[in-house]
Write a protein that holds these residues in place. Structure first.
Motif, PDB file in Angstrom:
ATOM      1  N   GLY A 125       0.834  -1.192   0.000  1.00  0.00           N
ATOM      2  CA  GLY A 125       0.000   0.000   0.000  1.00  0.00           C
ATOM      3  C   GLY A 125       0.869   1.242   0.000  1.00  0.00           C
ATOM      4  N   TYR A 126       0.586   2.171  -0.886  1.00  0.00           N
ATOM      5  CA  TYR A 126       1.314   3.438  -0.949  1.00  0.00           C
ATOM      6  C   TYR A 126       0.397   4.553  -0.449  1.00  0.00           C
ATOM      7  CZ  TYR A 126       5.149   1.424  -3.667  1.00  0.00           C
ATOM      8  OH  TYR A 126       6.243   0.682  -4.078  1.00  0.00           O
ATOM      9  N   LEU A 127       0.867   5.282   0.552  1.00  0.00           N
ATOM     10  CA  LEU A 127       0.077   6.311   1.230  1.00  0.00           C
ATOM     11  C   LEU A 127       0.649   7.690   0.903  1.00  0.00           C
ATOM     12  CD1 LEU A 127      -2.077   6.976   3.474  1.00  0.00           C
ATOM     13  CD2 LEU A 127      -0.207   6.736   5.132  1.00  0.00           C
ATOM     14  N   SER A 128      -0.190   8.575   0.326  1.00  0.00           N
ATOM     15  CA  SER A 128       0.322   9.888  -0.066  1.00  0.00           C
ATOM     16  C   SER A 128      -0.823  10.827  -0.422  1.00  0.00           C
ATOM     17  CB  SER A 128       1.257   9.757  -1.271  1.00  0.00           C
ATOM     18  OG  SER A 128       1.795  11.015  -1.643  1.00  0.00           O
ATOM     19  N   SER A 129      -0.512  12.129  -0.439  1.00  0.00           N
ATOM     20  CA  SER A 129      -1.440  13.120  -0.985  1.00  0.00           C
ATOM     21  C   SER A 129      -0.974  13.606  -2.351  1.00  0.00           C
ATOM     22  CB  SER A 129      -1.541  14.324  -0.033  1.00  0.00           C
ATOM     23  OG  SER A 129      -0.302  15.013   0.033  1.00  0.00           O
ATOM     24  N   ASP A 130       0.058  12.970  -2.899  1.00  0.00           N
ATOM     25  CA  ASP A 130       0.711  13.488  -4.104  1.00  0.00           C
ATOM     26  C   ASP A 130       0.496  12.630  -5.344  1.00  0.00           C
ATOM     27  OD1 ASP A 130       1.739  15.604  -2.604  1.00  0.00           O
ATOM     28  OD2 ASP A 130       3.490  14.443  -1.988  1.00  0.00           O
ATOM     29  N   PHE A 131      -0.634  11.930  -5.376  1.00  0.00           N
ATOM     30  CA  PHE A 131      -0.945  11.121  -6.561  1.00  0.00           C
ATOM     31  C   PHE A 131      -1.619  11.988  -7.618  1.00  0.00           C
ATOM     32  CE2 PHE A 131      -1.112   7.570  -3.306  1.00  0.00           C
ATOM     33  CZ  PHE A 131       0.103   7.023  -3.690  1.00  0.00           C
ATOM     34  N   GLN A 132      -0.858  12.941  -8.118  1.00  0.00           N
ATOM     35  CA  GLN A 132      -1.296  13.824  -9.189  1.00  0.00           C
ATOM     36  C   GLN A 132      -0.053  14.425  -9.831  1.00  0.00           C
ATOM     37  OE1 GLN A 132      -0.510  15.478  -5.865  1.00  0.00           O
ATOM     38  NE2 GLN A 132      -2.693  15.361  -5.626  1.00  0.00           N
ATOM     39  N   GLU A 133      -0.162  15.549 -10.492  1.00  0.00           N
ATOM     40  CA  GLU A 133       1.001  16.178 -11.143  1.00  0.00           C
ATOM     41  C   GLU A 133       1.914  16.723 -10.056  1.00  0.00           C
ATOM     42  OE1 GLU A 133       2.809  16.585 -14.830  1.00  0.00           O
ATOM     43  OE2 GLU A 133       0.755  15.908 -14.509  1.00  0.00           O
ATOM     44  N   PHE A 149       7.019  14.160   6.921  1.00  0.00           N
ATOM     45  CA  PHE A 149       6.577  15.400   7.553  1.00  0.00           C
ATOM     46  C   PHE A 149       6.649  16.557   6.564  1.00  0.00           C
ATOM     47  CE2 PHE A 149       8.347  13.179  11.465  1.00  0.00           C
ATOM     48  CZ  PHE A 149       7.106  12.707  11.861  1.00  0.00           C
ATOM     49  N   THR A 150       5.871  16.457   5.493  1.00  0.00           N
ATOM     50  CA  THR A 150       5.790  17.531   4.512  1.00  0.00           C
ATOM     51  C   THR A 150       4.358  18.044   4.457  1.00  0.00           C
ATOM     52  OG1 THR A 150       5.452  15.939   2.708  1.00  0.00           O
ATOM     53  CG2 THR A 150       7.716  16.636   3.139  1.00  0.00           C
ATOM     54  N   GLU A 151       4.137  19.100   3.688  1.00  0.00           N
ATOM     55  CA  GLU A 151       2.849  19.789   3.697  1.00  0.00           C
ATOM     56  C   GLU A 151       1.679  18.847   3.410  1.00  0.00           C
ATOM     57  OE1 GLU A 151       0.734  23.739   1.701  1.00  0.00           O
ATOM     58  OE2 GLU A 151       2.659  23.012   0.942  1.00  0.00           O
ATOM     59  N   GLY A 152       0.674  18.900   4.272  1.00  0.00           N
ATOM     60  CA  GLY A 152      -0.513  18.095   4.087  1.00  0.00           C
ATOM     61  C   GLY A 152      -0.398  16.670   4.586  1.00  0.00           C
ATOM     62  N   THR A 153       0.646  16.362   5.315  1.00  0.00           N
ATOM     63  CA  THR A 153       0.883  14.978   5.734  1.00  0.00           C
ATOM     64  C   THR A 153      -0.211  14.443   6.650  1.00  0.00           C
ATOM     65  OG1 THR A 153       2.487  13.505   6.788  1.00  0.00           O
ATOM     66  CG2 THR A 153       2.228  15.684   7.739  1.00  0.00           C
ATOM     67  N   ARG A 154      -0.384  13.117   6.594  1.00  0.00           N
ATOM     68  CA  ARG A 154      -1.254  12.420   7.544  1.00  0.00           C
ATOM     69  C   ARG A 154      -0.485  11.224   8.122  1.00  0.00           C
ATOM     70  NH1 ARG A 154      -7.270  11.643   5.210  1.00  0.00           N
ATOM     71  NH2 ARG A 154      -7.508  10.733   7.302  1.00  0.00           N
ATOM     72  N   THR A 155       0.680  11.547   8.675  1.00  0.00           N
ATOM     73  CA  THR A 155       1.479  10.494   9.304  1.00  0.00           C
ATOM     74  C   THR A 155       0.773   9.889  10.510  1.00  0.00           C
ATOM     75  OG1 THR A 155       2.660  12.282  10.444  1.00  0.00           O
ATOM     76  CG2 THR A 155       3.762  11.282   8.563  1.00  0.00           C
ATOM     77  N   SER A 156      -0.246  10.586  11.007  1.00  0.00           N
ATOM     78  CA  SER A 156      -1.002  10.029  12.129  1.00  0.00           C
ATOM     79  C   SER A 156      -1.689   8.722  11.750  1.00  0.00           C
ATOM     80  CB  SER A 156      -2.031  11.043  12.632  1.00  0.00           C
ATOM     81  OG  SER A 156      -2.723  11.638  11.552  1.00  0.00           O
ATOM     82  N   PHE A 177       3.392  -8.969  -6.827  1.00  0.00           N
ATOM     83  CA  PHE A 177       2.985  -7.844  -5.978  1.00  0.00           C
ATOM     84  C   PHE A 177       1.647  -7.279  -6.419  1.00  0.00           C
ATOM     85  CE2 PHE A 177       7.577  -8.054  -5.745  1.00  0.00           C
ATOM     86  CZ  PHE A 177       7.817  -7.945  -4.385  1.00  0.00           C
ATOM     87  N   GLU A 178       0.842  -6.917  -5.438  1.00  0.00           N
ATOM     88  CA  GLU A 178      -0.444  -6.270  -5.660  1.00  0.00           C
ATOM     89  C   GLU A 178      -0.344  -4.873  -5.049  1.00  0.00           C
ATOM     90  OE1 GLU A 178      -3.989  -8.660  -4.833  1.00  0.00           O
ATOM     91  OE2 GLU A 178      -4.676  -6.979  -3.572  1.00  0.00           O
ATOM     92  N   LEU A 179      -0.527  -3.841  -5.872  1.00  0.00           N
ATOM     93  CA  LEU A 179      -0.305  -2.470  -5.422  1.00  0.00           C
ATOM     94  C   LEU A 179      -1.622  -1.742  -5.162  1.00  0.00           C
ATOM     95  CD1 LEU A 179       2.635  -1.232  -7.691  1.00  0.00           C
ATOM     96  CD2 LEU A 179       2.699  -2.619  -5.599  1.00  0.00           C
ATOM     97  N   HIS A 180      -1.690  -1.114  -3.987  1.00  0.00           N
ATOM     98  CA  HIS A 180      -2.865  -0.337  -3.589  1.00  0.00           C
ATOM     99  C   HIS A 180      -2.418   1.099  -3.304  1.00  0.00           C
ATOM    100  CE1 HIS A 180      -5.616  -3.845  -2.409  1.00  0.00           C
ATOM    101  NE2 HIS A 180      -4.472  -4.410  -2.809  1.00  0.00           N
ATOM    102  N   ALA A 181      -3.129   2.063  -3.851  1.00  0.00           N
ATOM    103  CA  ALA A 181      -2.889   3.475  -3.536  1.00  0.00           C
ATOM    104  C   ALA A 181      -3.894   3.931  -2.497  1.00  0.00           C
ATOM    105  CB  ALA A 181      -3.010   4.328  -4.789  1.00  0.00           C
ATOM    106  N   TYR A 182      -3.428   4.714  -1.519  1.00  0.00           N
ATOM    107  CA  TYR A 182      -4.296   5.354  -0.535  1.00  0.00           C
ATOM    108  C   TYR A 182      -4.028   6.848  -0.625  1.00  0.00           C
ATOM    109  CZ  TYR A 182      -5.140   0.645   0.994  1.00  0.00           C
ATOM    110  OH  TYR A 182      -5.505  -0.685   1.012  1.00  0.00           O
ATOM    111  N   SER A 183      -4.916   7.530  -1.331  1.00  0.00           N
ATOM    112  CA  SER A 183      -4.703   8.928  -1.691  1.00  0.00           C
ATOM    113  C   SER A 183      -5.546   9.850  -0.825  1.00  0.00           C
ATOM    114  CB  SER A 183      -5.067   9.135  -3.163  1.00  0.00           C
ATOM    115  OG  SER A 183      -5.056  10.510  -3.490  1.00  0.00           O
TER     116      SER A 183
END
Length: 393
Positions: free
Chosen positions: A32-40, A114-121, A59-65
């Motif tokens: 699973g890939y966790l990010s807010s940057d799945f765009q340009e 720890f970059t802008e908009g992060t949800r490390t919580s 491998f089976e890939l899941h995005a969590y945007s």
């Protein structure tokens, strides 16, 4: 951020996610890939070709945007690259963690840090048995949020492991992926890019906050010793006037600083070819801007320090076979740049070497990079399946 993480730890205890001690060997490993940057975004531009080159049988890939859908082509391309693309923007951290856990994610990879908009919580809730810090944040996340950080031997040299709460998962060349399919269009005319028709072009497209007085001192010394040269920087509202003023204080005509506006990535790569030499910043150096310059065929000089963010450009140069552009101190930095700016034959040799290495050196070998990354994921999963705690790999 600290308050959110503290709340998350309390919630984690309450949720107490359970993980099976083993997984059916016939099932693909779920990443699973966790990010807010799945765009340009720079992260997506770096990673997308590696996602597309994955071993679909293993491998089976899941995005969590949790970022916005900008409606551009990169978003659609990423949707195709993942087996499942999950928009979790409107979920709470607890709901997002439950969704990740319900999906049976084996390895959760955070691309944000720890970059802008992060949800490390979300990471603090520990929804996956293995959690990995990768690409988006060049340093430790601390607080035991992740088990591993993906790195390379240059970015995290021997003896640096104690600076990280994560275990080091070391790739053989550079930790940073980069595509090899994006075509660099012909360069525009210099005047179209706002550059003078003649003169040497020093360039740095790092964000303005990375420019320190010590680095700027050297840049102005270079402008003073190379007549007719200019310094090409990324436009930075609020900083341009200050930088020109500082140039005047150092005896340089402020009009010799040329500021480049933001452009779509393909147009940016095309104009980059107009630069003669890229100058890195310190102690926070070039990352995506460095690999973009190398892909466009422009050498970069860097002075690495002891930290991950200061060593990325050096890692890239080693992986492209140009270690001679890695210098050890400020004097070497100035002298190497001045030499190349005043010796067109030597600079031409370097550019030809870069052009030749671009198709053969490891830096832009997406298939080999992806295999190495997947090998790290395999080793992480094998250790976990065998009941062993995370360890350097």
């Amino acid at each position: 951020m600290r308050d959110r993480l503290s709340i998350a730890v309390t919630t984690r205890v309450r949720l107490a996610f359970h993980f099976a001690p083993w997984v059916d060997s016939r099932r693909r490993i779920r990443i699973g890939y966790l990010s807010s940057d799945f765009q340009e975004h720079a992260t997506a531009l770096l990673l997308v070709e590696s996602l597309e080159a994955r071993d679909t049988a293993r491998f089976e890939l899941h995005a969590y945007s949790y970022g916005v859908d900008d409606g551009k082509g990169m978003r659609a391309r990423l949707r195709r690259a993942f087996d499942r693309f999950n928009d979790i923007r409107h979920l709470t951290d607890e709901e997002a963690a439950k969704a990740i856990n319900d999906d049976g994610i084996d390895i959760l990879v955070d691309l944000k840090g720890f970059t802008e908009g992060t949800r490390t919580s979300i990471l603090a809730l520990r929804p996956a048995p293995i959690q990995v810090n990768y690409l988006g944040y060049p340093g430790t996340l601390g607080s035991e949020l992740c088990d591993y950080i993906i790195t390379d031997a240059f970015c995290t040299p021997e003896g640096s492991a104690d600076a990280y709460s994560e275990r080091l998962a070391v790739l053989p060349h550079s930790y940073q992926p980069h595509g090899c399919r994006e075509v660099v269009a012909p360069a525009p005319r210099r005047t179209e890019a706002g550059l003078p028709a003649e003169g040497f072009v020093f360039c740095c497209f790092n964000q303005a906050y990375k420019i320190t007085p010590e680095v700027f001192d050297i840049w102005c010394r270079l402008l003073n010793c190379v007549p007719g040269s200019v310094l090409w920087l990324l436009a930075a509202r609020g900083a341009e006037g200050n930088l020109r003023s500082e140039a005047w204080k150092r005896g340089v005509d402020g009009s010799r600083l040329i500021f480049a506006k933001d452009l779509p990535h393909s147009e940016h790569l095309a104009r980059l070819q107009l630069a003669d030499l890229v100058l890195d910043t310190a102690p926070y150096g070039a990352h995506t801007t460095a690999s973009d310059a190398l892909w466009a065929g422009v050498p970069i000089i860097t002075r690495p320090g002891p930290t991950f963010p200061s060593r990325v450009a050096g890692s890239l140069l080693r992986a492209i076979g140009l270690s001679e552009l890695i210098v050890m101190d400020q004097d070497d930095y100035f002298e190497r740049a001045a030499e190349l700016a005043t010796d067109s034959e030597r600079l031409g040799e370097l550019r030809r070497k870069l052009a030749q290495n671009r198709s053969s050196a490891p830096l832009f070998d997406v298939d080999a990079y992806t295999l190495a990354l997947e090998a790290l994921y395999e080793k992480m999963w094998q250790r976990h399946s065998a009941g062993f705690p995370p360890a350097a790999i």
